[in-house]
Design an enzyme around this catalytic site. Structure first.
Site, short mmCIF file in Angstrom:
data_model
loop_
_atom_site.label_atom_id
_atom_site.label_comp_id
_atom_site.label_asym_id
_atom_site.label_seq_id
_atom_site.Cartn_x
_atom_site.Cartn_y
_atom_site.Cartn_z
N ALA A 119 1.64 -0.65 -0.18
CA ALA A 119 0.20 -0.22 -0.08
C ALA A 119 0.74 1.22 -0.16
O ALA A 119 0.79 2.17 -0.95
CB ALA A 119 -0.65 -0.28 1.06
N GLU A 145 10.43 3.86 7.13
CA GLU A 145 10.06 2.19 7.24
C GLU A 145 10.99 1.35 8.65
O GLU A 145 11.34 2.19 8.55
CB GLU A 145 10.36 1.21 6.00
CG GLU A 145 10.84 -0.48 5.92
CD GLU A 145 8.70 -0.55 6.11
OE1 GLU A 145 8.24 -0.93 6.07
OE2 GLU A 145 8.66 -1.64 7.50
N THR A 197 3.34 -7.50 2.67
CA THR A 197 2.99 -8.01 1.25
C THR A 197 3.83 -8.82 0.49
O THR A 197 4.18 -9.78 0.55
CB THR A 197 2.84 -6.54 0.17
OG1 THR A 197 1.78 -5.57 1.54
CG2 THR A 197 2.64 -6.36 -1.38
N GLY A 214 1.76 -14.41 -1.12
CA GLY A 214 1.75 -15.12 -2.58
C GLY A 214 2.05 -13.71 -3.83
O GLY A 214 2.37 -14.26 -5.29
N GLY A 215 1.62 -12.72 -3.45
CA GLY A 215 1.27 -11.42 -4.46
C GLY A 215 -0.07 -11.87 -5.33
O GLY A 215 0.01 -10.93 -5.79
N ALA A 224 8.11 5.73 12.90
CA ALA A 224 6.96 6.39 13.47
C ALA A 224 5.90 6.18 14.31
O ALA A 224 5.65 5.44 14.44
CB ALA A 224 6.13 6.37 11.87
N ARG A 254 -11.79 -18.72 3.66
CA ARG A 254 -10.63 -19.51 5.14
C ARG A 254 -11.73 -19.45 6.64
O ARG A 254 -10.85 -20.14 7.15
CB ARG A 254 -9.44 -17.86 4.65
CG ARG A 254 -9.02 -17.35 3.73
CD ARG A 254 -8.42 -16.50 3.38
NE ARG A 254 -6.96 -16.48 2.25
CZ ARG A 254 -6.71 -15.50 1.91
NH1 ARG A 254 -6.39 -14.55 2.86
NH2 ARG A 254 -5.84 -16.02 0.71
N GLU A 276 -3.81 -2.77 4.39
CA GLU A 276 -4.64 -2.85 5.74
C GLU A 276 -4.44 -2.77 7.39
O GLU A 276 -5.27 -3.76 8.23
CB GLU A 276 -3.24 -4.66 6.23
CG GLU A 276 -4.18 -5.83 6.97
CD GLU A 276 -3.87 -7.25 6.93
OE1 GLU A 276 -1.87 -7.02 6.66
OE2 GLU A 276 -3.39 -7.76 8.27
N ILE A 309 -4.07 -7.81 -2.46
CA ILE A 309 -3.55 -7.38 -3.34
C ILE A 309 -4.01 -6.41 -3.62
O ILE A 309 -4.04 -4.90 -3.74
CB ILE A 309 -2.43 -7.89 -4.22
CG1 ILE A 309 -2.01 -8.62 -3.27
CG2 ILE A 309 -2.04 -7.61 -5.01
CD1 ILE A 309 -0.71 -8.52 -2.60
P1 ADP Z 1 -0.08 -3.35 3.35
O1 ADP Z 1 -0.41 -4.92 2.63
O2 ADP Z 1 -0.85 -2.82 3.78
O3 ADP Z 1 0.75 -2.82 2.58
P2 ADP Z 1 2.29 -3.88 4.99
O4 ADP Z 1 2.52 -5.26 5.77
O5 ADP Z 1 2.83 -5.07 3.57
O6 ADP Z 1 1.14 -3.74 4.72
O7 ADP Z 1 3.71 -2.89 4.95
C1 ADP Z 1 2.97 -2.30 5.98
C2 ADP Z 1 4.85 -1.80 6.26
O8 ADP Z 1 4.16 -0.98 7.32
C3 ADP Z 1 5.53 -2.58 6.34
O9 ADP Z 1 6.68 -3.07 6.35
C4 ADP Z 1 5.78 -2.21 8.37
O10 ADP Z 1 7.34 -2.68 9.08
C5 ADP Z 1 5.86 -0.67 7.98
N1 ADP Z 1 5.47 -0.47 9.74
C6 ADP Z 1 4.19 -0.50 10.43
N2 ADP Z 1 4.74 0.20 11.94
C7 ADP Z 1 5.74 0.71 10.95
C8 ADP Z 1 6.06 2.54 11.92
N3 ADP Z 1 5.19 2.84 12.95
N4 ADP Z 1 7.03 3.55 11.22
C9 ADP Z 1 7.20 2.75 9.73
N5 ADP Z 1 6.69 1.85 9.76
C10 ADP Z 1 5.80 1.30 9.89
#
Ligand code: ADP
Length: 588
Positions: free
Chosen positions: A148, A167, A176, A180-181, A289, A415, A554, A570
């Site tokens: 996302a 990140e 993600t 499996g994408g 963050a 599921r 998510e 996805i």
């Molecule tokens: P989505 O499928 O919604 O994109 P993901 O789980 O693939 O969600 O990605 C969410 C990302 O956000 C992860 O890489 C996670 O490590 C990161 N994340 C979660 N909390 C924080 C935060 N407080 N600061 C920075 N990154 C974060």
């Protein structure tokens, strides 16, 4: 500064080895390089520890089968061990098994020095080693570099914004990356080729039905209407390679799910990252963050932390929360759904701790559906890892049986339905049966080779020459299983499954080599989260827009209702990521 560089897709660190020597330091610990082994989430973890002058000089993470999020935990532990000169350290929260396995491996290696753990003299570490500036300015600040966040970043940059992505982990990708994408797309190019009829309306109804109509229909419509366009964007603009076959995920009316290269989220994250970087997006890893800053009724900045240092990321136009779900946050899980306790393993990335939800709630955001937490029905019964060998089921070519050798659910059900049915079977596990022809057709022994070999080695998957032999490996009632297979084959002749009305084409099992894989449900997706409108703006408790705050993926709720259908995530993250990116970039 730990500005983003290349994706850490490999768990194996390419660190050069220190040559062996036989001298002994003042501490009595013999210099040298020692091999050790532990048992992690994905099986064996091998390490090589180098001791020099009584200090941990290096740890090479060797062969292992930990998925990237968990491999990242090992990288963190490795660094802490070197920085502190200690081996008995705290585990990384959310990555218990990988952490314990890694620590066990290093201890095993260290034991070969003949010294005690107490002989290691701890080193002081400064908790503020960040080389970053105190503040950074951007038009759009995005929290989270998963699917996302990266989709939002690209779109915001394409709309002329200066974009910063934060990140918290060492590597981008989140859930993600380890998924499996696959992406549900009605009217896609492969459906056309195969003559499968589908429509936006059918997809819309499937999502609503799959979520027991608890979903917000307006948000569901956004997904149904934009899925094809989003898939074409991934293929044509982001250069994602899709395989030339589709998968049939549970609860969908027709086969409609596109599969990225190698049936892996790695392809999506790799290509999204390259595209984002090419547009000048700055990605700061290791940067968590912590807090949203509100001024004059608008979110204007994010306070974050990098290596113990607090940094302000100012966002002229807006902040996008794309921080994923909370599947790895045990406390938050139990608070919202007491059944989702520590007894249930999880498929999730370590970073899925609900930070975005917590931060937004602190400034008055509304959350919705927080109690709906999905388990994936066929995961590793020992570690919770999602088992891609089990995709044979999604090709419509496997049955699920219990220890008594009987089927107990429609194999292409939702599921949650399969998970619940599995929990009610002996031992709370299922056994997936399929033949050699099905294995060949699905190709998972090749496409997921490491996982396949690991499962065979650990006896969780067995390949045998007869049903009897395979059943005996697990203590399954072989006679009853044979009867089940014969009955299933008779349904294949008539094309009608009289027991569970399995959807799709029914293909009979052949005699000869066959497989059984043991599996159990594990936490996979949190359906609840922040309430957004169709412009991806976060709403407060009175349904008013919170100025300057957007969310996608998510971290949001109300899109999938009680239960998300496979491969809908996805579509969701790319579509709402792009909407959030465009709206934040063009906001005043
Ligand atoms: P989505 O499928 O919604 O994109 P993901 O789980 O693939 O969600 O990605 C969410 C990302 O956000 C992860 O890489 C996670 O490590 C990161 N994340 C979660 N909390 C924080 C935060 N407080 N600061 C920075 N990154 C974060």
């Amino acid at each position: 500064m730990k500005k983003f560089l290349s994706i850490l897709l490999s768990a194996v660190m390419a660190v050069s080895m220190v040559a062996c020597s036989s001298s002994t330091s003042e501490t009595g610990i013999k210099d040298g390089t020692y091999a050790g082994e532990g048992s992690g989430k994905g099986g064996k973890i091998a390490v090589e520890l180098t001791m020099k002058d009584g200090q941990i000089a290096d740890i090479v993470i060797g062969e292992n089968n930990e998925t990237p999020g968990f491999a990242d935990a090992m990288t963190q532990l490795r660094q802490t061990m070197i920085d502190t000169n200690q081996i008995e350290i705290d585990i990384v929260s959310g990555a218990t098994l990988s952490s314990k396995g890694f620590i066990e491996a290093v201890k095993d290696a260290y034991s070969k020095t003949g010294a005690e753990l107490t002989d290691l003299v701890a080193k002081e570490v400064s908790n503020n080693s960040s080389e970053m500036a105190d503040s950074y300015d951007a038009d759009v600040v995005i929290v989270g570099a998963g699917g996302a966040g990266l989709s939002a970043a690209i779109t915001a940059a394409e709309n002329g914004a200066k974009v910063i992505v934060l990140e918290k982990m060492n590597n981008v990708g989140g859930n993600t990356l380890i998924s499996g994408g696959e992406m549900a797309v009605p009217g896609n190019w492969l459906q056309k080729k195969e003559g499968i009829e589908d429509s936006v309306e059918t997809f819309y109804n499937d999502i609503l039905k799959g979520g027991d109509n608890e979903n917000d229909p307006e948000l569901v419509r956004v997904i149904a209407e934009n899925a094809l366009n989003a898939a074409e964007w991934l293929k044509d603009d982001v250069n994602v390679t899709f395989e030339d076959y589709m998968l049939f995920f549970g609860g969908h009316s027709v086969k409609r799910s596109l599969v990225p290269l190698n049936a892996s989220g790695v392809e999506l994250i790799e290509k999204l990252t390259v595209k984002a970087e090419s547009l000048g997006v700055e990605i700061y890893t290791n940067t968590q963050a912590k807090k949203l800053v509100v001024e004059n009724d608008k979110v204007v900045a994010v306070k974050a932390e990098n290596n113990g240092k607090e940094i302000d990321f100012n966002a002229k136009n807006g902040v996008i929360l794309a921080s994923g779900g909370f599947g790895s946050n045990l406390e938050m899980r139990i608070a919202n759904n007491p059944e989702m306790d520590e007894k249930i393993l999880s498929t999730n990335s370590v970073g899925s701790t609900g930070d975005g939800i917590t931060m937004a709630e602190e400034i008055g955001a509304q959350t919705v559906d927080m109690q709906y937490i999905q388990t994936y029905p066929t995961c590793d019964p020992e570690t919770g890892t999602l088992l891609y060998v089990g995709d044979v089921r999604l090709e419509g070519r496997a049955i699920l049986v219990n220890l008594e050798g009987k089927r107990f659910v429609e194999e292409l059900e939702r599921r949650d339905v399969i998970s619940l049915a599995t929990t009610e079977q002996t031992g709370g596990v299922s056994y997936m049966y399929f033949d050699e022809a099905s294995m060949q057709a699905a190709g998972v022994a090749e496409s997921h080779k490491t996982e396949y070999e690991n499962l065979i080695e650990r006896g969780i998957l067995v390949k045998a020459n007869s049903v009897k032999e395979a059943a005996e490996h697990f203590g399954i009632d072989a006679e009853e299983l044979q009867k089940t297979i014969d009955r299933y084959n008779s349904y294949c002749e008539t094309g009608k499954d009289l027991e569970f009305n399995k959807r799709g084409e029914l293909i009979a099992f052949e005699e000869g080599p066959c497989y059984i894989m043991k599996s159990a449900p594990a936490i996979h997706h949190t359906m609840g989260g922040l309430k957004i409108n169709k412009e991806a703006q976060v709403l407060d408790k009175d349904n008013n827009v919170i100025n300057g705050l957007y969310a996608a993926g998510e971290v949001t709720g109300d899109i999938h209702g009680t239960n998300r259908l496979g491969s809908d995530a996805i579509a969701d993250i790319v579509i709402f990521g792009r909407i959030a990116g465009e709206n934040a970039a063009t906001a005043k």
